[in-house]
Write a protein that holds these residues in place. Structure first.
Motif, PDB file in Angstrom:
ATOM      1  N   MET A   1      33.238  39.447  20.673  1.00 33.83           N
ATOM      2  CA  MET A   1      34.208  38.450  20.239  1.00 33.83           C
ATOM      3  C   MET A   1      34.117  37.164  21.062  1.00 33.83           C
ATOM      4  SD  MET A   1      37.576  40.768  19.286  1.00 33.83           S
ATOM      5  CE  MET A   1      38.079  40.878  20.964  1.00 33.83           C
ATOM      6  N   GLY A   2      33.239  37.157  22.064  1.00 33.79           N
ATOM      7  CA  GLY A   2      33.094  35.975  22.909  1.00 33.79           C
ATOM      8  C   GLY A   2      34.240  35.763  23.873  1.00 33.79           C
ATOM      9  N   VAL A   3      34.962  36.841  24.196  1.00 30.78           N
ATOM     10  CA  VAL A   3      36.088  36.741  25.122  1.00 30.78           C
ATOM     11  C   VAL A   3      35.542  36.672  26.551  1.00 30.78           C
ATOM     12  CG1 VAL A   3      38.170  37.878  25.997  1.00 30.78           C
ATOM     13  CG2 VAL A   3      37.597  38.018  23.563  1.00 30.78           C
ATOM     14  N   THR A   4      35.922  35.635  27.266  1.00 29.76           N
ATOM     15  CA  THR A   4      35.528  35.477  28.666  1.00 29.76           C
ATOM     16  C   THR A   4      36.774  35.229  29.487  1.00 29.76           C
ATOM     17  OG1 THR A   4      35.203  33.089  28.460  1.00 29.76           O
ATOM     18  CG2 THR A   4      33.282  34.489  28.028  1.00 29.76           C
ATOM     19  N   GLY A   5      36.635  35.284  30.783  1.00 26.80           N
ATOM     20  CA  GLY A   5      37.764  34.993  31.657  1.00 26.80           C
ATOM     21  C   GLY A   5      37.583  35.619  33.011  1.00 26.80           C
ATOM     22  N   GLN A   6      38.640  35.529  33.780  1.00 28.27           N
ATOM     23  CA  GLN A   6      38.638  36.163  35.086  1.00 28.27           C
ATOM     24  C   GLN A   6      40.011  36.739  35.362  1.00 28.27           C
ATOM     25  OE1 GLN A   6      37.443  33.246  37.946  1.00 28.27           O
ATOM     26  NE2 GLN A   6      39.199  31.938  37.628  1.00 28.27           N
ATOM     27  N   ALA A   7      40.006  37.871  36.006  1.00 33.18           N
ATOM     28  CA  ALA A   7      41.242  38.536  36.396  1.00 33.18           C
ATOM     29  C   ALA A   7      41.222  38.658  37.910  1.00 33.18           C
ATOM     30  CB  ALA A   7      41.334  39.921  35.761  1.00 33.18           C
ATOM     31  N   ARG A   8      42.390  38.617  38.508  1.00 34.76           N
ATOM     32  CA  ARG A   8      42.484  38.769  39.961  1.00 34.76           C
ATOM     33  C   ARG A   8      43.062  40.144  40.252  1.00 34.76           C
ATOM     34  NH1 ARG A   8      44.905  34.210  44.028  1.00 34.76           N
ATOM     35  NH2 ARG A   8      43.346  34.577  45.637  1.00 34.76           N
ATOM     36  N   VAL A   9      42.367  40.873  41.117  1.00 36.10           N
ATOM     37  CA  VAL A   9      42.756  42.244  41.448  1.00 36.10           C
ATOM     38  C   VAL A   9      43.166  42.308  42.916  1.00 36.10           C
ATOM     39  CG1 VAL A   9      41.943  44.628  41.570  1.00 36.10           C
ATOM     40  CG2 VAL A   9      41.205  43.162  39.695  1.00 36.10           C
ATOM     41  N   ARG A  10      44.242  43.029  43.175  1.00 38.63           N
ATOM     42  CA  ARG A  10      44.743  43.252  44.536  1.00 38.63           C
ATOM     43  C   ARG A  10      44.195  44.587  45.033  1.00 38.63           C
ATOM     44  NH1 ARG A  10      49.569  43.121  43.243  1.00 38.63           N
ATOM     45  NH2 ARG A  10      49.895  40.925  43.650  1.00 38.63           N
ATOM     46  N   LEU A  11      43.601  44.568  46.226  1.00 34.59           N
ATOM     47  CA  LEU A  11      43.019  45.780  46.805  1.00 34.59           C
ATOM     48  C   LEU A  11      43.580  46.003  48.202  1.00 34.59           C
ATOM     49  CD1 LEU A  11      39.262  44.868  46.221  1.00 34.59           C
ATOM     50  CD2 LEU A  11      40.688  46.233  44.717  1.00 34.59           C
ATOM     51  N   ASP A  12      44.055  47.195  48.487  1.00 39.44           N
ATOM     52  CA  ASP A  12      44.383  47.586  49.853  1.00 39.44           C
ATOM     53  C   ASP A  12      43.195  48.386  50.363  1.00 39.44           C
ATOM     54  OD1 ASP A  12      46.831  46.347  49.818  1.00 39.44           O
ATOM     55  OD2 ASP A  12      47.932  48.152  49.259  1.00 39.44           O
ATOM     56  N   TYR A  13      42.556  47.885  51.416  1.00 39.06           N
ATOM     57  CA  TYR A  13      41.287  48.417  51.915  1.00 39.06           C
ATOM     58  C   TYR A  13      41.449  48.870  53.361  1.00 39.06           C
ATOM     59  CZ  TYR A  13      36.507  48.111  53.770  1.00 39.06           C
ATOM     60  OH  TYR A  13      35.310  48.373  54.391  1.00 39.06           O
ATOM     61  N   ARG A  14      40.922  50.062  53.641  1.00 44.63           N
ATOM     62  CA  ARG A  14      40.868  50.558  55.018  1.00 44.63           C
ATOM     63  C   ARG A  14      39.625  51.423  55.164  1.00 44.63           C
ATOM     64  NH1 ARG A  14      45.366  52.038  58.749  1.00 44.63           N
ATOM     65  NH2 ARG A  14      46.688  51.902  56.910  1.00 44.63           N
ATOM     66  N   SER A  15      38.772  51.046  56.075  1.00 44.67           N
ATOM     67  CA  SER A  15      37.592  51.836  56.449  1.00 44.67           C
ATOM     68  C   SER A  15      36.730  52.242  55.251  1.00 44.67           C
ATOM     69  CB  SER A  15      38.013  53.067  57.247  1.00 44.67           C
ATOM     70  OG  SER A  15      38.646  52.656  58.446  1.00 44.67           O
ATOM     71  N   GLY A  16      36.491  51.311  54.335  1.00 47.93           N
ATOM     72  CA  GLY A  16      35.611  51.574  53.207  1.00 47.93           C
ATOM     73  C   GLY A  16      36.268  52.224  52.013  1.00 47.93           C
ATOM     74  N   VAL A  17      37.581  52.412  52.072  1.00 49.65           N
ATOM     75  CA  VAL A  17      38.310  53.064  50.986  1.00 49.65           C
ATOM     76  C   VAL A  17      39.366  52.103  50.440  1.00 49.65           C
ATOM     77  CG1 VAL A  17      39.814  55.004  50.370  1.00 49.65           C
ATOM     78  CG2 VAL A  17      37.947  55.333  52.010  1.00 49.65           C
ATOM     79  N   VAL A  18      39.439  52.016  49.122  1.00 45.50           N
ATOM     80  CA  VAL A  18      40.446  51.187  48.462  1.00 45.50           C
ATOM     81  C   VAL A  18      41.480  52.101  47.832  1.00 45.50           C
ATOM     82  CG1 VAL A  18      40.824  49.658  46.485  1.00 45.50           C
ATOM     83  CG2 VAL A  18      38.971  49.197  48.083  1.00 45.50           C
TER      84      VAL A  18
END
Length: 111
Positions: free
Chosen positions: A44-61
């Motif tokens: 469908m030609g849908v493009t865009g960007q989403a912002r994701v929140r990540l809590d990260y500690r020692s290689g784990v989200v």
């Protein structure tokens, strides 16, 4: 594009702050590498960007969530899925064990 905010109140020493910035770039790359552009969105030609929140500690989200919508639910879902399945790098020793929150832009562009 994304910005990182340490959840701990103590400021980071300059070297650790530089390493956190480098880690943020590696995390952003890991999430983007895990993106699977939905076929329907691509057709469908849908493009865009989403912002994701990540809590990260020692290689784990833990429990990534949508911080800002792309405006297309199928892209938002794909962005969260990418954050859940990405292969995250280990932190440098100075940041090991530190809980950090990252806000990562996930981009969807047709080729």
């Amino acid at each position: 594009m994304g910005s990182a905010v340490a959840l701990q109140r103590a400021p980071l020493p300059a070297q650790a702050a530089d390493q956190q910035s480098a880690l943020e770039a590696r995390i952003r790359d890991a999430v983007q590498a895990a993106v699977h552009y939905p076929a329907a969105a691509r057709m469908m030609g849908v493009t865009g960007q989403a912002r994701v929140r990540l809590d990260y500690r020692s290689g784990v989200v833990d429990d990534p969530s949508l911080a800002q919508s792309s405006g297309a639910p199928m892209l938002d879902h794909a962005a969260i899925s990418a954050a859940q399945t990405a292969h995250y790098p280990a932190p440098p020793p100075e940041l090991a064990g530190r809980l950090m929150r990252f806000l990562v832009w996930v981009e969807f562009r047709s080729a």
